[in-house]
Scaffold this motif. Structure first.
Motif, short mmCIF file in Angstrom:
data_model
loop_
_atom_site.label_atom_id
_atom_site.label_comp_id
_atom_site.label_asym_id
_atom_site.label_seq_id
_atom_site.Cartn_x
_atom_site.Cartn_y
_atom_site.Cartn_z
N GLU A 159 0.84 -1.21 0.00
CA GLU A 159 0.00 0.00 0.00
C GLU A 159 0.87 1.26 0.00
OE1 GLU A 159 -0.88 0.55 4.74
OE2 GLU A 159 -2.30 -0.66 3.60
N CYS A 160 0.28 2.33 -0.45
CA CYS A 160 0.99 3.61 -0.50
C CYS A 160 1.24 4.11 0.93
CB CYS A 160 0.13 4.61 -1.27
SG CYS A 160 0.73 6.31 -1.15
N PRO A 161 2.47 4.53 1.26
CA PRO A 161 2.76 5.00 2.62
C PRO A 161 2.08 6.34 2.93
CG PRO A 161 4.72 5.20 1.23
CD PRO A 161 3.67 4.51 0.40
N TYR A 162 1.51 7.00 1.92
CA TYR A 162 0.88 8.30 2.14
C TYR A 162 -0.63 8.17 2.27
CZ TYR A 162 5.49 9.86 0.72
OH TYR A 162 6.84 10.04 0.64
N CYS A 163 -1.27 7.55 1.26
CA CYS A 163 -2.73 7.48 1.28
C CYS A 163 -3.27 6.09 1.61
CB CYS A 163 -3.29 7.95 -0.07
SG CYS A 163 -2.98 6.79 -1.42
N ARG A 164 -2.38 5.12 1.76
CA ARG A 164 -2.74 3.76 2.17
C ARG A 164 -3.54 2.96 1.15
NH1 ARG A 164 0.93 2.80 5.72
NH2 ARG A 164 1.19 4.49 7.18
N GLU A 216 5.44 4.70 -7.68
CA GLU A 216 4.53 5.86 -7.71
C GLU A 216 3.12 5.39 -7.36
OE1 GLU A 216 3.91 9.46 -10.82
OE2 GLU A 216 3.31 7.49 -11.55
N CYS A 217 2.45 6.18 -6.55
CA CYS A 217 1.06 5.86 -6.21
C CYS A 217 0.15 6.45 -7.28
CB CYS A 217 0.72 6.43 -4.84
SG CYS A 217 -1.02 6.23 -4.44
N LEU A 218 -0.73 5.61 -7.83
CA LEU A 218 -1.62 6.08 -8.89
C LEU A 218 -2.76 6.91 -8.32
CD1 LEU A 218 -1.75 2.83 -11.05
CD2 LEU A 218 -0.49 4.92 -11.55
N ASN A 219 -2.97 6.80 -7.02
CA ASN A 219 -4.05 7.55 -6.38
C ASN A 219 -3.62 8.98 -6.04
OD1 ASN A 219 -6.64 7.89 -5.04
ND2 ASN A 219 -5.44 7.84 -3.15
N CYS A 220 -2.55 9.09 -5.20
CA CYS A 220 -2.16 10.43 -4.75
C CYS A 220 -0.97 11.01 -5.53
CB CYS A 220 -1.87 10.41 -3.24
SG CYS A 220 -0.37 9.51 -2.80
N GLY A 221 -0.34 10.16 -6.34
CA GLY A 221 0.73 10.66 -7.18
C GLY A 221 2.08 10.81 -6.49
ZN LIG Z 1 -0.96 7.31 -2.42
#
Ligand SMILES: [Zn+2]
Length: 148
Positions: A2-7, A29-34
């Motif tokens: 999971e993304c460490p920023y938005c999970r 790269e997170c596709l959700n929060c970028g």
């Molecule tokens: Zn993210």
């Protein structure tokens, strides 16, 4: 992962790179929060490969060593546990070298060395197969070594 920023679990890998000490570095790269971040993967066990005399390469096989030693120890006072321990010690020794590739010659030499301490008759039998006695002199030399 999971993304460490938005999970959220929407990660893509931008770049993969081998680094030193068996680590792989990945730029993601997170596709959700970028947001972008880097992960490091440590590869715990590098697969050990064996280069044979004829140049072919195959996977290291602990059972092959066990079978070879077992054969040499036929009717000798050596237990299966001792044989397994010997093979395992050899494997650990090769892993510690950290090369990922060893030659069948190196395996034969090390196993012979361990076997020599365990049982001298088994050692002669093993060495006679492994070293293949390209020269008659080899056999005489081994017999001489054993008498010491
Ligand atoms: Zn993210």
């Amino acid at each position: 992962m999971e993304c460490p920023y938005c999970r959220l679990e929407s990660i893509r890998t931008l770049e993969t790179r081998d680094s030193q000490n068996n680590t792989v570095r990945r730029r993601k790269e997170c596709l959700n929060c970028g947001k972008r971040f880097t992960t490091y993967e440590y590869i715990e066990s590098v697969e050990l490969m064996v280069r044979k005399r004829d140049g072919r390469i195959e996977r290291f096989d602990l059972n092959k060593i066990i079978r070879g030693v077992q054969k040499a120890c036929e009717k000798r006072p050596v237990s299966m546990e001792q044989i397994r321990n010997l093979a395992e010690r050899a494997r650990q020794n090769f892993m510690m070298r950290g090369k990922g590739e060893i030659s069948s010659q190196e395996i034969g030499d090390l196993v012979a060395k361990y076997l020599k301490k365990l049982d001298r008759i088994a050692y002669i039998r093993f060495a006679s197969v492994y070293r293949q006695f390209e020269e008659p002199e080899d056999f005489r030399r081994i017999l001489k070594e054993v008498r010491k």
